[in-house]
Design a protein around this motif. Sequence first.
Motif, mmCIF file in Angstrom:
data_model
loop_
_atom_site.group_PDB
_atom_site.id
_atom_site.type_symbol
_atom_site.label_atom_id
_atom_site.label_comp_id
_atom_site.label_asym_id
_atom_site.label_seq_id
_atom_site.Cartn_x
_atom_site.Cartn_y
_atom_site.Cartn_z
ATOM 1 N N TYR A 66 13.624 -37.966 -31.180
ATOM 2 C CA TYR A 66 13.541 -38.901 -32.311
ATOM 3 C C TYR A 66 12.103 -39.330 -32.582
ATOM 4 O O TYR A 66 11.756 -39.645 -33.717
ATOM 5 N N LEU A 67 11.235 -39.302 -31.561
ATOM 6 C CA LEU A 67 9.821 -39.581 -31.828
ATOM 7 C C LEU A 67 9.194 -38.448 -32.639
ATOM 8 O O LEU A 67 8.435 -38.694 -33.584
ATOM 9 N N SER A 68 9.522 -37.217 -32.277
ATOM 10 C CA SER A 68 8.980 -36.072 -33.021
ATOM 11 C C SER A 68 9.446 -36.096 -34.474
ATOM 12 O O SER A 68 8.694 -35.737 -35.389
ATOM 13 N N THR A 69 10.678 -36.525 -34.685
ATOM 14 C CA THR A 69 11.207 -36.600 -36.048
ATOM 15 C C THR A 69 10.543 -37.726 -36.836
ATOM 16 O O THR A 69 10.164 -37.553 -37.997
ATOM 17 N N ALA A 70 10.392 -38.887 -36.194
ATOM 18 C CA ALA A 70 9.807 -40.040 -36.883
ATOM 19 C C ALA A 70 8.355 -39.792 -37.295
ATOM 20 O O ALA A 70 7.885 -40.319 -38.306
ATOM 21 N N PHE A 71 7.646 -38.959 -36.523
ATOM 22 C CA PHE A 71 6.221 -38.717 -36.788
ATOM 23 C C PHE A 71 5.960 -37.280 -37.262
ATOM 24 O O PHE A 71 4.845 -36.788 -37.150
ATOM 25 N N LYS A 72 6.984 -36.630 -37.797
ATOM 26 C CA LYS A 72 6.846 -35.214 -38.125
ATOM 27 C C LYS A 72 5.779 -34.933 -39.182
ATOM 28 O O LYS A 72 5.287 -33.803 -39.271
ATOM 29 N N ASP A 73 5.408 -35.953 -39.978
ATOM 30 C CA ASP A 73 4.378 -35.746 -40.989
ATOM 31 C C ASP A 73 2.992 -36.186 -40.521
ATOM 32 O O ASP A 73 2.030 -36.168 -41.293
ATOM 33 N N HIS A 74 2.873 -36.576 -39.245
ATOM 34 C CA HIS A 74 1.570 -36.996 -38.723
ATOM 35 C C HIS A 74 0.688 -35.761 -38.538
ATOM 36 O O HIS A 74 1.102 -34.788 -37.886
ATOM 37 N N PRO A 75 -0.522 -35.744 -39.082
ATOM 38 C CA PRO A 75 -1.339 -34.534 -39.056
ATOM 39 C C PRO A 75 -1.640 -34.008 -37.649
ATOM 40 O O PRO A 75 -1.661 -32.786 -37.444
ATOM 41 N N HIS A 76 -1.863 -34.909 -36.681
ATOM 42 C CA HIS A 76 -2.185 -34.409 -35.342
ATOM 43 C C HIS A 76 -0.957 -33.826 -34.658
ATOM 44 O O HIS A 76 -1.059 -32.815 -33.955
ATOM 45 N N LEU A 77 0.207 -34.440 -34.879
ATOM 46 C CA LEU A 77 1.427 -33.881 -34.293
ATOM 47 C C LEU A 77 1.735 -32.527 -34.920
ATOM 48 O O LEU A 77 2.148 -31.589 -34.222
ATOM 49 N N ILE A 78 1.526 -32.391 -36.223
ATOM 50 C CA ILE A 78 1.731 -31.100 -36.895
ATOM 51 C C ILE A 78 0.845 -30.040 -36.262
ATOM 52 O O ILE A 78 1.282 -28.911 -35.979
ATOM 53 N N LYS A 79 -0.401 -30.391 -36.008
ATOM 54 C CA LYS A 79 -1.354 -29.456 -35.392
ATOM 55 C C LYS A 79 -0.893 -29.037 -33.999
ATOM 56 O O LYS A 79 -0.929 -27.850 -33.650
ATOM 57 N N LEU A 80 -0.443 -30.001 -33.198
ATOM 58 C CA LEU A 80 0.014 -29.696 -31.842
ATOM 59 C C LEU A 80 1.274 -28.837 -31.866
ATOM 60 O O LEU A 80 1.420 -27.905 -31.056
ATOM 61 N N GLU A 81 2.193 -29.141 -32.772
ATOM 62 C CA GLU A 81 3.425 -28.356 -32.877
ATOM 63 C C GLU A 81 3.106 -26.916 -33.262
ATOM 64 O O GLU A 81 3.686 -25.966 -32.708
ATOM 65 N N GLU A 82 2.186 -26.729 -34.199
ATOM 66 C CA GLU A 82 1.814 -25.382 -34.645
ATOM 67 C C GLU A 82 1.227 -24.566 -33.503
ATOM 68 O O GLU A 82 1.423 -23.347 -33.434
ATOM 69 N N ASN A 83 0.508 -25.219 -32.601
ATOM 70 C CA ASN A 83 -0.119 -24.534 -31.476
ATOM 71 C C ASN A 83 0.718 -24.576 -30.197
ATOM 72 O O ASN A 83 0.237 -24.222 -29.133
ATOM 73 N N ARG A 84 1.953 -25.025 -30.341
ATOM 74 C CA ARG A 84 2.898 -25.096 -29.220
ATOM 75 C C ARG A 84 2.327 -25.899 -28.058
ATOM 76 O O ARG A 84 2.404 -25.506 -26.887
ATOM 77 N N ARG A 85 1.766 -27.046 -28.383
ATOM 78 C CA ARG A 85 1.155 -27.902 -27.376
ATOM 79 C C ARG A 85 1.915 -29.206 -27.168
ATOM 80 O O ARG A 85 1.372 -30.160 -26.639
ATOM 81 N N VAL A 86 3.155 -29.235 -27.621
ATOM 82 C CA VAL A 86 4.033 -30.362 -27.318
ATOM 83 C C VAL A 86 5.001 -29.893 -26.234
ATOM 84 O O VAL A 86 5.793 -28.975 -26.446
ATOM 85 N N LEU A 87 4.918 -30.508 -25.068
ATOM 86 C CA LEU A 87 5.686 -30.076 -23.904
ATOM 87 C C LEU A 87 6.912 -30.975 -23.741
ATOM 88 O O LEU A 87 6.782 -32.180 -23.538
ATOM 89 N N ARG A 88 8.102 -30.374 -23.828
ATOM 90 C CA ARG A 88 9.349 -31.138 -23.727
ATOM 91 C C ARG A 88 10.246 -30.560 -22.630
ATOM 92 O O ARG A 88 11.358 -30.098 -22.895
ATOM 93 N N PRO A 89 9.826 -30.590 -21.389
ATOM 94 C CA PRO A 89 10.692 -30.070 -20.326
ATOM 95 C C PRO A 89 11.903 -30.980 -20.118
ATOM 96 O O PRO A 89 11.824 -32.196 -20.312
ATOM 97 N N VAL A 90 13.015 -30.388 -19.754
ATOM 98 C CA VAL A 90 14.219 -31.157 -19.413
ATOM 99 C C VAL A 90 14.228 -31.329 -17.898
ATOM 100 O O VAL A 90 14.328 -30.345 -17.153
ATOM 101 N N LEU A 91 14.085 -32.569 -17.448
ATOM 102 C CA LEU A 91 13.936 -32.867 -16.020
ATOM 103 C C LEU A 91 15.149 -33.645 -15.515
ATOM 104 O O LEU A 91 15.537 -34.645 -16.106
ATOM 105 N N ASP A 92 15.709 -33.192 -14.428
ATOM 106 C CA ASP A 92 16.839 -33.879 -13.808
ATOM 107 C C ASP A 92 16.465 -34.206 -12.365
ATOM 108 O O ASP A 92 16.438 -33.329 -11.500
#
Length: 297
Positions: free
Chosen positions: A89-115
């Motif tokens: 929901y954070l990624s969705t809320a900020f999906k138009d933020h220019p820096h997040l867009i840049k990181l997403e394009e370069n696959r630099r947002v790390l979302r591991p599922v940890l248990d």
Amino acid sequence: MVNTYYPLYSEFFRCLGFRVELPQKALQEGIERKRAPFCYPAEAAHGYFAALLERKPDFLFLPHVKGVFVGQDKGPSTVCPLSQGEPYYLSTAFKDHPHLIKLEENRRVLRPVLDFSRSVESASEAMTGLAAALGRSRKEARNAFTQAMRLQEQTRRAIQDMGRELLQELVGHDDRFAIVIFGRTYNACASRLNMGIPDKFASRGIPVLPVDCLPLEDHSAPGDMYWSTGQMILKGASFVKRNDQLFGCYITNFSCGPDSFLLTYFRQAMGDKPFLILELDSHVADAGLETRIEAFL
């Protein structure tokens, strides 16, 4: 959850040659991006995320934590769904933020599922799986995780030692007592979220410790309690109930789904022993908290 596992996270990335950045404040413009009536901790998460994006990090680490280890030997151990959903929901809320867009394009947002529900080590595969995205080898990542896991355990033991030390100081002083703070690490132990409640006790000369500090190895929660924090809280309630020099202060938030059930079990566990429940959101007045704490004492 970063409060709980920061030693693990920070040491892992440090061993791989990265500097770890944390947001220092929650920005109101970030909170205003929330797209639903979230609880207070989730509101604050939006503000902290906005502050983090302002610093333009090279990578974003947004782990999905499914469960927390509380030493429970049976049954599931599950984190609140809103906490689990934070990366999305954070990624969705900020999906138009220019820096997040840049990181997403370069696959630099790390979302591991940890248990972590069985042990800290159970997250090894997910964490070492970040190696390729970070430009490191699997071997380097495995070595980093081993070192990080060692630091996490050392920190846990240090926290427990502090708790034992405080409890020992109470022995032989029947006129003294301490307050145990119950709640989640992201509300009860975060300075913005707990509104200075631990300080309000400490400033009156009363020792304060979070429930994590208690030696709970010999205590267990009901087998049907599947919330991770619920297990920790009920184990702590059992400990406090039996100690005449400990009293509980439970910090909760309006709109907290798990606590709407858990508070009933907490009351039952405490029986006729006095305790304080403080329910917070961004509109709670400081003077009201002072009054309730004075009345409780």
